[in-house]
Design a protein around this motif. Structure first.
Motif, short mmCIF file in Angstrom:
data_model
loop_
_atom_site.label_atom_id
_atom_site.label_comp_id
_atom_site.label_asym_id
_atom_site.label_seq_id
_atom_site.Cartn_x
_atom_site.Cartn_y
_atom_site.Cartn_z
N PRO A 4 32.81 54.52 36.37
CA PRO A 4 33.66 55.39 36.83
C PRO A 4 32.74 55.69 38.18
CG PRO A 4 33.48 56.19 34.59
CD PRO A 4 32.65 54.99 34.69
N GLY A 5 33.29 55.85 39.27
CA GLY A 5 32.60 56.27 40.71
C GLY A 5 31.88 54.96 41.46
N THR A 6 32.34 53.90 40.76
CA THR A 6 31.72 52.57 41.60
C THR A 6 32.82 52.17 42.65
OG1 THR A 6 32.53 51.20 39.83
CG2 THR A 6 30.11 51.69 39.80
N GLU A 7 32.60 51.70 43.65
CA GLU A 7 33.57 51.11 44.54
C GLU A 7 33.96 49.67 44.35
OE1 GLU A 7 35.33 53.11 46.68
OE2 GLU A 7 33.98 54.94 45.87
N GLU A 8 34.99 49.33 45.02
CA GLU A 8 35.40 48.03 44.78
C GLU A 8 34.55 46.98 45.40
OE1 GLU A 8 38.15 45.17 43.17
OE2 GLU A 8 38.20 47.37 42.76
N VAL A 49 34.45 41.90 23.68
CA VAL A 49 34.43 42.21 25.07
C VAL A 49 33.80 40.99 25.87
CG1 VAL A 49 33.05 43.75 26.43
CG2 VAL A 49 33.81 44.46 24.24
N ALA A 50 34.53 41.08 27.00
CA ALA A 50 33.79 39.87 27.89
C ALA A 50 33.01 41.00 29.24
CB ALA A 50 35.02 39.23 28.57
N MET A 51 32.05 40.24 29.77
CA MET A 51 31.04 40.95 30.74
C MET A 51 31.08 39.82 31.70
SD MET A 51 27.83 43.11 30.37
CE MET A 51 27.52 42.54 28.92
N ARG A 52 31.04 40.80 33.18
CA ARG A 52 30.88 39.73 34.30
C ARG A 52 30.11 40.54 35.29
NH1 ARG A 52 36.96 38.72 36.79
NH2 ARG A 52 37.14 40.94 37.49
N SER A 53 29.58 39.78 36.30
CA SER A 53 29.19 40.86 37.49
C SER A 53 30.30 40.59 38.62
CB SER A 53 27.77 40.01 38.14
OG SER A 53 27.62 40.27 39.55
N SER A 54 30.55 41.74 39.16
CA SER A 54 31.57 41.53 40.35
C SER A 54 31.07 40.65 41.39
CB SER A 54 31.63 43.29 41.01
OG SER A 54 30.38 43.35 41.57
N LEU A 55 29.79 40.32 41.56
CA LEU A 55 29.32 39.41 42.55
C LEU A 55 29.65 37.86 42.09
CD1 LEU A 55 25.98 40.90 43.75
CD2 LEU A 55 28.21 41.08 44.86
#
Length: 106
Positions: free
Chosen positions: A42-46, A61-67
């Motif tokens: 919560p609180g992170t921007e797109e 669970v799957a996990m990734r970096s937005s980059l």
């Protein structure tokens, strides 16, 4: 003789566990996750760099970096639970350094 039988039984159990874990991983990575909903803190921007997770069947669970959204790591329920509990217990806390937001080296 009993020690040899115990060692053989333990090795068989270890092999069975390794085979089960490998099978679980293969099944997990075979899942089509193209339609999953990704969540971030919560609180992170797109546009901000952030870690995103998606909930998969059976507690995985799957996990990734937005980059780098094409690189996705997948964790079984047991792996994810162990990670979350370890993080809560401070197992992954970093020693403060200049590189991770701590005080600059003197």
């Amino acid at each position: 003789m009993a020690d040899t039988q115990e060692n053989t039984a333990a090795e068989t159990v270890d092999e069975d566990v390794k085979a089960r874990k490998e099978r679980e991983k293969n099944e997990l990575y075979a899942l089509d996750i193209s339609g999953v909903e990704w969540h971030s803190a919560p609180g992170t921007e797109e546009h901000e760099e952030r870690v995103e997770i998606a909930y998969l069947p059976d507690g995985a669970v799957a996990m990734r970096s937005s980059l780098d959204p094409e690189t996705v790591l997948r964790y079984t329920e047991a792996e994810w639970t162990a990670f979350v509990l370890g993080a809560r217990d401070g197992e992954f806390d970093l020693e403060p350094t200049e590189h991770n937001g701590g005080l600059a080296a003197e």
